[in-house]
Design an enzyme around this catalytic site. Structure first.
Site, PDB file in Angstrom:
ATOM      1  N   ARG A  73      -0.441 -22.969  -5.711  1.00 40.05           N
ATOM      2  CA  ARG A  73       0.669 -21.987  -5.815  1.00 40.05           C
ATOM      3  C   ARG A  73       0.347 -20.819  -6.732  1.00 40.05           C
ATOM      4  NH1 ARG A  73       4.142 -26.675  -5.796  1.00 40.05           N
ATOM      5  NH2 ARG A  73       4.765 -27.003  -3.645  1.00 40.05           N
ATOM      6  N   LYS A 126      -2.970  -6.193  -3.235  1.00 37.51           N
ATOM      7  CA  LYS A 126      -2.843  -6.616  -1.834  1.00 37.51           C
ATOM      8  C   LYS A 126      -3.983  -7.569  -1.528  1.00 37.51           C
ATOM      9  CE  LYS A 126      -0.543  -2.780   0.467  1.00 37.51           C
ATOM     10  NZ  LYS A 126      -0.701  -1.731   1.497  1.00 37.51           N
ATOM     11  N   GLU A 150     -12.338   6.835   1.730  1.00 31.79           N
ATOM     12  CA  GLU A 150     -11.113   6.453   1.011  1.00 31.79           C
ATOM     13  C   GLU A 150     -10.872   7.418  -0.165  1.00 31.79           C
ATOM     14  OE1 GLU A 150      -8.698   4.255   1.651  1.00 31.79           O
ATOM     15  OE2 GLU A 150      -9.583   2.756   2.984  1.00 31.79           O
ATOM     16  N   LYS A 195      -4.595   5.571  -7.349  1.00 27.40           N
ATOM     17  CA  LYS A 195      -4.179   4.236  -6.900  1.00 27.40           C
ATOM     18  C   LYS A 195      -3.308   3.563  -7.964  1.00 27.40           C
ATOM     19  CE  LYS A 195      -4.478   0.642  -4.110  1.00 27.40           C
ATOM     20  NZ  LYS A 195      -5.216  -0.112  -3.134  1.00 27.40           N
ATOM     21  N   GLU A 249       5.148  -1.528  -1.709  1.00 30.02           N
ATOM     22  CA  GLU A 249       5.093  -0.611  -0.571  1.00 30.02           C
ATOM     23  C   GLU A 249       6.460  -0.395   0.083  1.00 30.02           C
ATOM     24  OE1 GLU A 249       1.451  -0.876   1.805  1.00 30.02           O
ATOM     25  OE2 GLU A 249       2.658  -0.247   3.507  1.00 30.02           O
ATOM     26  N   ARG A 261       4.024   3.893  -2.007  1.00 30.34           N
ATOM     27  CA  ARG A 261       2.719   3.270  -1.723  1.00 30.34           C
ATOM     28  C   ARG A 261       2.291   3.474  -0.263  1.00 30.34           C
ATOM     29  NH1 ARG A 261       0.235  -2.416  -4.017  1.00 30.34           N
ATOM     30  NH2 ARG A 261      -1.768  -2.205  -2.958  1.00 30.34           N
ATOM     31  N   ASN A 297      -1.609   4.608   3.055  1.00 31.78           N
ATOM     32  CA  ASN A 297      -1.970   4.216   4.425  1.00 31.78           C
ATOM     33  C   ASN A 297      -2.352   5.412   5.298  1.00 31.78           C
ATOM     34  OD1 ASN A 297      -1.485   1.509   3.868  1.00 31.78           O
ATOM     35  ND2 ASN A 297       0.686   1.698   4.354  1.00 31.78           N
ATOM     36  N   HIS A 337      -4.642   4.958   8.240  1.00 30.02           N
ATOM     37  CA  HIS A 337      -4.766   3.528   8.534  1.00 30.02           C
ATOM     38  C   HIS A 337      -4.018   3.123   9.804  1.00 30.02           C
ATOM     39  CE1 HIS A 337      -6.438   3.545   4.558  1.00 30.02           C
ATOM     40  NE2 HIS A 337      -6.635   2.248   4.556  1.00 30.02           N
ATOM     41  N   HIS A 360      -6.488   1.163  11.859  1.00 29.18           N
ATOM     42  CA  HIS A 360      -6.387  -0.287  12.102  1.00 29.18           C
ATOM     43  C   HIS A 360      -6.445  -0.587  13.594  1.00 29.18           C
ATOM     44  CE1 HIS A 360      -4.458  -1.740   8.050  1.00 29.18           C
ATOM     45  NE2 HIS A 360      -5.713  -1.377   7.933  1.00 29.18           N
ATOM     46  N   HIS A 369     -14.556  -0.450   7.756  1.00 29.89           N
ATOM     47  CA  HIS A 369     -13.145  -0.079   7.564  1.00 29.89           C
ATOM     48  C   HIS A 369     -12.990   1.415   7.233  1.00 29.89           C
ATOM     49  CE1 HIS A 369      -8.997  -0.223   6.315  1.00 29.89           C
ATOM     50  NE2 HIS A 369      -9.319   0.164   5.092  1.00 29.89           N
TER      51      HIS A 369
HETATM   52  N1  GLY Z   1      -4.993   0.052   0.727  1.00 29.54           N
HETATM   53  C1  GLY Z   1      -3.663   0.492   0.646  1.00 29.54           C
HETATM   54  C2  GLY Z   1      -2.900  -0.086  -0.476  1.00 29.54           C
HETATM   55  O1  GLY Z   1      -3.454  -0.740  -1.334  1.00 29.54           O
HETATM   56  O2  GLY Z   1      -1.712   0.073  -0.507  1.00 29.54           O
END
Ligand code: GLY
Length: 365
Positions: free
Chosen positions: A122, A144, A186, A228, A238, A242, A246, A249, A253, A266
């Site tokens: 946990r 994330k 990025e 960041k 998010e 946040r 993206n 993305h 994606h 990526h």
């Molecule tokens: N890679 C996008 C984020 O960390 O929100």
């Protein structure tokens, strides 16, 4: 550009945890400081490649032994079954709730090891030591974590903030060029969404950046990590701000899923996604063509990107619906309204999205 005497550190402050992202040449050799009393039960998750190149720097800090768990690497292996295998290996080697995981590798390793730490008994702490540019400027910080499902990226995961992120730009000297370039996309993203000066540095200095001149590399990493850290501090889960991270993305994606995660890195898929989002913004009349051209030129300067000409726009459109950024059936796009500023837009007509994707796929980067 300013040559720094000492390298910076950027704090992320969330309800879950407050921690530092330390950008420092030689930072790997400080790992022990962040592990504290848990060193007897320390589990480094890494790949054989990373361990061969950089493992010694970590291992020598743990004279009483460090448990090293190898992950096969690659987007196709970023699956729940691998997390289960790693957890069983931890148990076999005596892990308990007092253990700590060290994610030591690229973005796939930091995502998988973060998720392992999030659910092992946990939740145990994770220290992230990213060894690719992409992981240093994006994946390793912000909490994330997760793995892919067959139908999409990162669909199984958790927010699990690390105890610290140690970013050592020295390791980039051994990074293959295509991976270095993929990470640069990025950084380009960070410039476009929030920092015009960072974008202009990439636009102005491609030779120094591509030659990995230390002052240029350090400035880019610091610029991206600063953004960041600010964005995650403002919106850990998010809910709002946040989402700007993206940018590129949504389509990126879809391209990764459509090419089964093996054809593009990526960052390369994100670069195609940024080109598509930029074209979409132009088609919607929300971005001046001069700015769009600067974005395209800068992305392509850090290419070439692998061709995606053979992909079908309609299949990519279908994939957008299963992305986790799709809410109540509505696809959300992060669109650059000028360099350094973006808007989040939903409800864009499908025909316009199809046109932007189709025109982008036709490009040779
Ligand atoms: N890679 C996008 C984020 O960390 O929100």
């Amino acid at each position: 550009m300013v040559q720094r005497d000492h390298m910076p550190s950027f704090a992320v402050q969330t309800e879950q945890r407050v921690y530092e992202n330390i950008v420092e040449r030689g930072a790997i050799r400080r790992a022990r400081e962040f592990v504290g009393a848990r060193c007897a039960k320390c589990f480094a998750v890494t790949t054989e490649d990373v361990w061969r190149l950089h493992g010694e720097k970590l291992r020598t800090q743990f004279p009483d032994g460090l448990n090293v768990l190898f992950f096969p690497g690659g987007e196709a292996n970023k699956r729940f079954a691998q997390v289960e295998t790693l957890a069983e290996q931890m148990l076999e080697r005596g892990a308990d709730r007092g253990s700590i995981v060290i994610g030591f590798g690229g973005g796939i390793v930091t995502d998988v090891s973060g998720f392992l730490a999030a659910i092992f008994m946990r939740g145990v702490p994770v220290l992230q030591i990213p060894t690719t540019l992409l992981a240093q400027v994006d994946a390793a910080t912000g909490g994330k974590t997760g793995v892919n499902l067959r139908n999409g990226k990162n669909l199984l995961g958790s927010f699990h903030q690390p105890v610290a992120v140690l970013i050592d730009p020295e390791v980039l000297s051994t990074l293959p060029l295509n991976e270095y370039r993929a990470g640069l996309f990025e950084v380009v993203k960070c410039g476009i969404i929030r920092d015009r000066a960072l974008f202009e540095l990439l636009e102005r200095e491609p030779d120094r950046v591509l030659e990995r001149e230390p002052a240029a590399v350090d400035a880019l990493i610091a610029g991206a990590v600063k953004i960041k850290a600010e964005v995650v501090t403002a919106d850990e889960r998010e809910g709002d701000l946040r989402r700007i991270l993206n940018f590129g993305h949504t389509v990126g994606h879809a391209i990764e899923a459509e090419t089964e995660y093996i054809r593009l890195l990526h960052g390369e898929a994100v670069a195609w996604g940024m080109l598509a989002a930029t074209r979409l913004t132009e088609l919607l009349g929300m971005l001046a063509s001069g700015e769009a051209e600067r974005i395209r030129r800068t992305i392509c300067r850090y290419g070439p990107l692998p061709s995606v000409r053979d992909l079908q726009p309609d299949r990519l459109l279908g994939r957008l619906a299963s992305d986790k950024k799709t809410l109540a059936g509505k696809v959300h796009f992060v669109l650059p309204t000028k360099i350094g500023e973006v808007k989040i837009v939903s409800g864009v007509e499908e025909a316009v999205i199809r046109k932007a994707i189709a025109e982008t796929l036709e490009r040779t980067s």
